[in-house]
Design an enzyme around this catalytic site. Structure first.
Site, PDB file in Angstrom:
ATOM      1  N   GLY A 163       6.824   1.390   6.775  1.00 33.99           N
ATOM      2  CA  GLY A 163       5.450   0.940   6.565  1.00 33.99           C
ATOM      3  C   GLY A 163       4.942   0.056   7.686  1.00 33.99           C
ATOM      4  O   GLY A 163       3.885   0.295   8.257  1.00 33.99           O
ATOM      5  N   ALA A 164       5.710  -0.980   8.001  1.00 32.12           N
ATOM      6  CA  ALA A 164       5.281  -1.926   9.015  1.00 32.12           C
ATOM      7  C   ALA A 164       6.437  -2.848   9.366  1.00 32.12           C
ATOM      8  O   ALA A 164       7.466  -2.835   8.689  1.00 32.12           O
ATOM      9  CB  ALA A 164       4.105  -2.756   8.506  1.00 32.12           C
ATOM     10  N   ASN A 183       7.492  -8.313  13.398  1.00 33.35           N
ATOM     11  CA  ASN A 183       7.809  -8.966  14.670  1.00 33.35           C
ATOM     12  C   ASN A 183       6.981 -10.233  14.850  1.00 33.35           C
ATOM     13  O   ASN A 183       5.778 -10.240  14.594  1.00 33.35           O
ATOM     14  CB  ASN A 183       7.500  -8.011  15.816  1.00 33.35           C
ATOM     15  CG  ASN A 183       8.003  -6.619  15.543  1.00 33.35           C
ATOM     16  OD1 ASN A 183       9.192  -6.418  15.363  1.00 33.35           O
ATOM     17  ND2 ASN A 183       7.083  -5.658  15.470  1.00 33.35           N
ATOM     18  N   HIS A 239       2.440  -8.716   3.133  1.00 35.70           N
ATOM     19  CA  HIS A 239       3.904  -8.720   3.205  1.00 35.70           C
ATOM     20  C   HIS A 239       4.379  -9.103   4.615  1.00 35.70           C
ATOM     21  O   HIS A 239       5.194 -10.013   4.785  1.00 35.70           O
ATOM     22  CB  HIS A 239       4.429  -7.341   2.810  1.00 35.70           C
ATOM     23  CG  HIS A 239       5.916  -7.205   2.856  1.00 35.70           C
ATOM     24  ND1 HIS A 239       6.718  -7.353   1.756  1.00 35.70           N
ATOM     25  CD2 HIS A 239       6.755  -6.936   3.894  1.00 35.70           C
ATOM     26  CE1 HIS A 239       7.982  -7.189   2.102  1.00 35.70           C
ATOM     27  NE2 HIS A 239       8.031  -6.929   3.399  1.00 35.70           N
ATOM     28  N   GLU A 240       3.867  -8.408   5.610  1.00 33.08           N
ATOM     29  CA  GLU A 240       4.324  -8.677   6.982  1.00 33.08           C
ATOM     30  C   GLU A 240       3.914 -10.086   7.415  1.00 33.08           C
ATOM     31  O   GLU A 240       4.675 -10.788   8.067  1.00 33.08           O
ATOM     32  CB  GLU A 240       3.780  -7.632   7.960  1.00 33.08           C
ATOM     33  CG  GLU A 240       4.070  -6.184   7.584  1.00 33.08           C
ATOM     34  CD  GLU A 240       5.520  -5.880   7.243  1.00 33.08           C
ATOM     35  OE1 GLU A 240       6.424  -6.551   7.765  1.00 33.08           O
ATOM     36  OE2 GLU A 240       5.739  -4.957   6.428  1.00 33.08           O
ATOM     37  N   GLU A 283      13.608  -9.826   2.267  1.00 31.86           N
ATOM     38  CA  GLU A 283      12.793  -8.745   1.701  1.00 31.86           C
ATOM     39  C   GLU A 283      12.451  -8.967   0.222  1.00 31.86           C
ATOM     40  O   GLU A 283      11.304  -8.822  -0.174  1.00 31.86           O
ATOM     41  CB  GLU A 283      13.471  -7.393   1.913  1.00 31.86           C
ATOM     42  CG  GLU A 283      13.597  -6.978   3.393  1.00 31.86           C
ATOM     43  CD  GLU A 283      12.265  -6.953   4.143  1.00 31.86           C
ATOM     44  OE1 GLU A 283      11.194  -7.016   3.504  1.00 31.86           O
ATOM     45  OE2 GLU A 283      12.297  -6.892   5.395  1.00 31.86           O
TER      46      GLU A 283
HETATM   47  N1  TRP Z   1      11.251  -5.379   7.839  1.00 33.72           N
HETATM   48  C1  TRP Z   1      10.275  -4.364   7.568  1.00 33.72           C
HETATM   49  C2  TRP Z   1       9.534  -4.786   6.331  1.00 33.72           C
HETATM   50  O1  TRP Z   1       9.957  -4.700   5.267  1.00 33.72           O
HETATM   51  C3  TRP Z   1      10.770  -3.001   7.327  1.00 33.72           C
HETATM   52  C4  TRP Z   1      11.676  -2.349   8.303  1.00 33.72           C
HETATM   53  C5  TRP Z   1      13.001  -2.419   8.352  1.00 33.72           C
HETATM   54  C6  TRP Z   1      11.349  -1.370   9.224  1.00 33.72           C
HETATM   55  N2  TRP Z   1      13.515  -1.553   9.253  1.00 33.72           N
HETATM   56  C7  TRP Z   1      12.507  -0.883   9.791  1.00 33.72           C
HETATM   57  C8  TRP Z   1      10.138  -0.847   9.620  1.00 33.72           C
HETATM   58  C9  TRP Z   1      12.528   0.155  10.707  1.00 33.72           C
HETATM   59  C10 TRP Z   1      10.148   0.183  10.555  1.00 33.72           C
HETATM   60  C11 TRP Z   1      11.324   0.677  11.079  1.00 33.72           C
HETATM   61  O2  TRP Z   1       8.523  -5.339   6.358  1.00 33.72           O
HETATM   62 ZN    ZN Z   2       9.640  -6.774   4.579  1.00 36.12          ZN
END
Ligand code: TRP
Ligand code: ZN
Length: 882
Positions: free
Chosen positions: A268-269, A272, A304-305, A327
């Site tokens: 989804g997203a 960073n 969420h992000e 998470e």
């Molecule tokens: N940390 C991200 C979230 O939950 C999700 C995520 C984990 C992710 N690994 C990924 C997104 C690999 C894209 C590709 O918000």
């Molecule tokens: Zn997350």
């Protein structure tokens, strides 16, 4: 051929690194096929570590192009470089020392979408969980935190935009055709939060003034021409920033916050630091192209992000076993945000629907694992609904147990104590214990024991003593690797309703500790005795879904209807209606299977229609009540020996019975639930659309004629109504000329918008019945389909496998054989995507024997391939074994 090392990582083996990373300096010379990366890393040896200890850095498909230690070349004997590791020996005794590593990587050839890749001419990165090691050799683990400086050099015309984490330091020309930009992120972070984006994008700008009065520049980058479609995401971002200040006291900590939308993305997203990267599906929206569900998803994922900035980034995870620490907690935070922005009850209903459909299914099958796993082969396969959604439920239970103030005190302590650190689940729980003085030892079993607890309840009323006793027993089913389980602390919210619908507060409670309306179950079997109960009460158990359990409680339809009518807890009212519906649906499936006539309890229809027509209830709630359990939910309820055709036939018969009995009501809802004026995505308008559209769906069963849906399709002035009308046409009348016309009209109107074309693919991939596979195969030949784009693959192949029970589970096994071919094909490009879609077979053992045999055959064919990624090998072996 790929060689899977089969290596298993264990939580118990955790130990800190020998070397501490002090700072990171990265220089990228971007090129589509030959990007040069220079990494300058400054380390010091941790106290007590042997001076002879080598520095071992992670890599993935890397080739070393240059290595310096303290700016000098070193003897070849002092290091070993393989694609997977760089080992440097005989390091200077006096530390710190500097290691400079040069690698050359090919973003264009990166089809895994992990590390640095190019999507639609845009350079972008995805480093969680272990993507950074595809960029340079690095201690690529979340407990290695450092500040980063990033220099980006690139062709100026093709890449006017050069972005990385943190604050912008400056930029300038660099030779005739190039330019460069420098970024500095002062907040120490692990490599998984690194990001770089370069290319030519449009931007939407805004700003936010934080609670201490700092102004933060907000920028959302999208493809040129799509700027207007980022307005809702920007609005959601500002609301998220405000909410986190008000509810969790968390302020943003950089001068700029950026979001970039890309069209090729595995999930989804990604959060960073200061530079979130999004699947464009979760940024772009306007009334013409986005449904109400899309708007709600954008709001939730933007939040969420953003919330990860504190729960994940400022406080990160010590190791990947602690994934739920960021998470589960962040999902809980985004759930609470959406509940505050919309209708809390309706939000909770949607959450629980999702939790039961996905997490309960995972927990009951071969892929079941604890919220905090203790071992893994491929970490990518642990971004699961158990870690995310059950992780969120565990956080919610802490809030239920400690109350608002206790929870807040614990969270405040967590932020204060662990800011800037890489923490563990134990650290987190300890904060709540220290802040409130409560012992959470037994509660912590929720993190370590997999499986959905079954709670069996029975009640007895004693009129002479005016007491009511409620006996409760808990059982946690065996899951892979865990046969025997300890009883858990189960915070069960309940209400006792009297005949007139009022709630009775017991004079006293004995046998089980109770605070407020929460019973604290701690033993395998316990009985609570409530005194001062004037007449036999109707018990409403697990209000608000306070605990994620399967509840076995033999309540009569009359008692359930009483709850559905009188509970003060809206969630419980909805749950009661579902509990009345389910036995009708399972019985209908059994009857359909045996070729018997299908009957539907009139009391169920009456209760359902009463709710649907109750104007004191919000439309969104009424729409949720009318959304009967899905075929997958019925399958889960049946437990084993599933025949998807019978479930579908039974459910269709029940829907038809409800539709026929309620035709007048549905007609009046369809006519009355209009949203005049300009489209607004707010929750209230969305609720009206939801109720009107489900009424339309019932009318299609009552009338058994495509005319009305066809007219609705032509009249629709927003994507919610349009997509719903098209779904009804396609799913109910797949071969009608009206349907073929509508599908063609939809395609020609939206042919230039890939995200809308995804809806067109999904609607067709989920048409029930044996013909689905042929349709899916034909759509793969359509020019709109692109097997390299994860959104396209998920929209067509993913939804076919996950959301078309009759089509996918065709009796001849052709659906499974197709999936096996697809998995082997996708795996060559994108293992993460392949592994995720393969989990659609996780419940194969619950199918009736003939189908189960076909499914096993398909799984075994995948397993036999000698060219599998670790991701797919891990999933296929666990699915077959468990
Ligand atoms: N940390 C991200 C979230 O939950 C999700 C995520 C984990 C992710 N690994 C990924 C997104 C690999 C894209 C590709 O918000
Ligand atoms: Zn997350």
């Amino acid at each position: 051929m790929r060689t899977d090392t089969g290596q298993v990582i264990h939580l118990a083996d955790y130990r800190p690194t020998d070397f501490v990373l002090e700072r990171v300096d990265l220089t990228f010379e971007l090129d589509p096929t030959e990007t040069k990366v220079e990494a300058r890393l400054i380390f010091h040896r941790r106290e007590g570590v042997d001076v002879a200890a080598p520095l071992v850095l992670d890599g993935d498909e890397l080739t070393l192009a240059g290595l310096l230690v303290d700016q000098s070349e070193i003897d070849a004997a002092r290091y070993t470089a393989t694609p997977e590791a760089l080992t440097i020996r005989d390091l200077p005794e006096a530390t710190p020392f500097e290691v400079t590593i040069t690698t050359i990587i090919n973003p264009e050839a990166n089809t895994q979408l992990m590390g640095l890749y190019r999507s639609n001419g845009i350079y972008c990165t995805q480093c969680e969980a272990e993507g950074f090691r595809r960029i340079t050799y690095f201690p690529d683990r979340p407990d290695v935190l450092a500040p980063y400086t990033v220099n980006i050099i690139a062709d100026k015309a093709a890449n006017p935009l050069l972005l990385s984490n943190g604050n912008f330091l400056g930029g300038a020309g660099f030779g005739p055709d190039k330019h460069f930009a420098a970024w500095f992120d002062p907040h120490p972070k692990p490599s998984y939060l690194f990001a770089l984006v370069a290319g030519d994008l449009g931007v939407v700008e805004d700003s936010f003034t934080t609670l201490s009065g700092r102004e933060v520049a907000l920028k959302i980058y999208v493809e040129h021409g799509k700027e207007a479609r980022a307005a809702y995401a920007m609005d959601a971002l500002k609301r998220s920033m405000k909410w986190d200040e008000e509810v969790f006291g968390r302020e943003y900590d950089l001068d700029i916050f950026m979001v970039v939308a890309v069209s090729d993305f595995n999930m989804g997203a990604m959060e960073n630091k200061g530079l979130n990267v999004f699947n464009d599906k979760y940024v772009l929206a306007d009334p013409e192209t986005a449904t109400d569900a899309d708007y709600a998803n954008i709001e939730a994922i933007i939040a969420h992000e953003y919330f990860h900035n504190w729960t994940g980034n400022r406080i990160t995870c010590r190791d990947w076993f602690q994934l739920c620490l960021k998470e589960g907690l962040t999902v809980y935070r985004d759930h609470e945000f959406s509940a505050d922005q919309r209708s809390r009850a309706v939000k909770r209903i949607a959450e629980v629907r999702h939790l039961k459909a996905e997490q309960f299914t995972e927990d009951a099958g071969p892929l079941a694992h604890p919220v905090r796993p203790v071992k893994y082969r491929e970490i990518n396969n642990f971004y699961t609904t158990t870690v995310y959604e059950k992780g969120s439920e565990v956080t919610r239970m802490i809030a239920t147990l400690l109350g608002r103030d206790g929870f807040k005190a614990g969270m405040d302590l967590y932020f204060e104590r662990h800011d800037g650190e890489a923490a563990t689940v134990e650290d987190f729980v300890k904060c709540f214990e220290d802040a409130t003085g409560r012992d959470l030892t037994q509660f912590s079993l929720w993190y370590s024991q997999a499986g959905t607890p079954v709670v069996t309840a029975s009640g007895a009323y004693d009129a002479t003593n005016a007491t009511f006793s409620l006996s409760l027993e808990q059982m946690i089913p065996a899951t892979p690797g865990q046969s025997a389980k300890e009883p858990m602390l189960i915070p069960l919210r309940l209400g006792l309703l009297l005949e007139d619908g009022s709630e009775v507060t017991p004079a006293s409670v004995s046998g089980i500790e109770m605070t407020g309306d929460v019973l604290h179950l701690t033993q395998r079997a316990q009985t609570a005795v409530f005194s001062g109960i004037p007449s036999r009460p109707v018990v409403s158990l697990n209000r608000g879904f306070s605990v994620p359990i399967n509840l076995h409680f033999n309540q009569t339809p009359a008692d359930l209807a009483h709850i559905a009518r009188h509970e003060s807890d809206q969630f419980a009212r909805w749950q009661a209606l579902i509990d009345i519906a389910l036995p009708n649906l399972t019985q209908a499936a059994r009857d359909a299977r045996e070729g018997r006539d299908i009957a539907c309890d009139p009391a169920f229809i009456e209760a359902l229609l009463a709710t649907a027509g109750d104007e004191t209830l919000e439309p969104a709630f009424r729409a949720q009540a009318l959304t009967l359990p899905s075929e997958a939910e019925i399958a889960r309820e049946l437990g084993s020996d599933n025949n998807p055709d019978a479930i579908h036939a039974g459910r269709t018969a029940i829907l038809t019975a409800v539709a026929t009995a309620g035709a007048d009501l549905f007609q009046s809802l369809y006519d009355g639930m209009t949203t005049p004026g300009a489209f607004s995505p707010d929750a209230e308008s969305a609720g009206k659309r939801a109720l009107r559209n489900i009424a339309l769906s019932f009318l299609s069963y009552a009338e058994n004629d495509p005319a009305r849906a066809s007219a609705a399709f032509k009249a629709a002035n927003n994507m919610t109504d349009l997509a719903q009308a098209l779904t009804i046409l396609a799913h109910r009348f797949p071969d009608a000329p009206e349907t073929l016309d509508a599908l063609a009209a939809f395609e020609s109107r939206f042919r230039d918008n890939a995200l809308v074309i995804d809806k067109w693919l999904t609607i067709q991939a989920t048409i029930p019945g044996d013909g689905a596979l042929t349709r899916v195969r034909a759509l793969q030949q359509n020019p709109h389909y692109n097997p390299k784009n994860p959104n396209r693959v998920r929209a067509l192949v993913g939804t076919f496998a996950f959301s078309n029970p009759t089509g996918f589970n065709r009796a001849d096994g052709a659906g499974y054989a197709f999936l096996a071919d697809e998995i082997l094909d996708i795996d060559r490009r994108n293992p993460q995507l392949a592994a995720r879609i393969l989990t659609s077979l996780r419940s194969w053992r619950l199918l009736e024997p003939a189908r189960a045999d076909h499914a096993r055959e398909a799984l075994m064919r995948i397993e036999r391939s000698n060219d599998l990624s670790t991701d797919v090998r891990d999933i296929v072996e666990r699915i077959l074994k468990g």
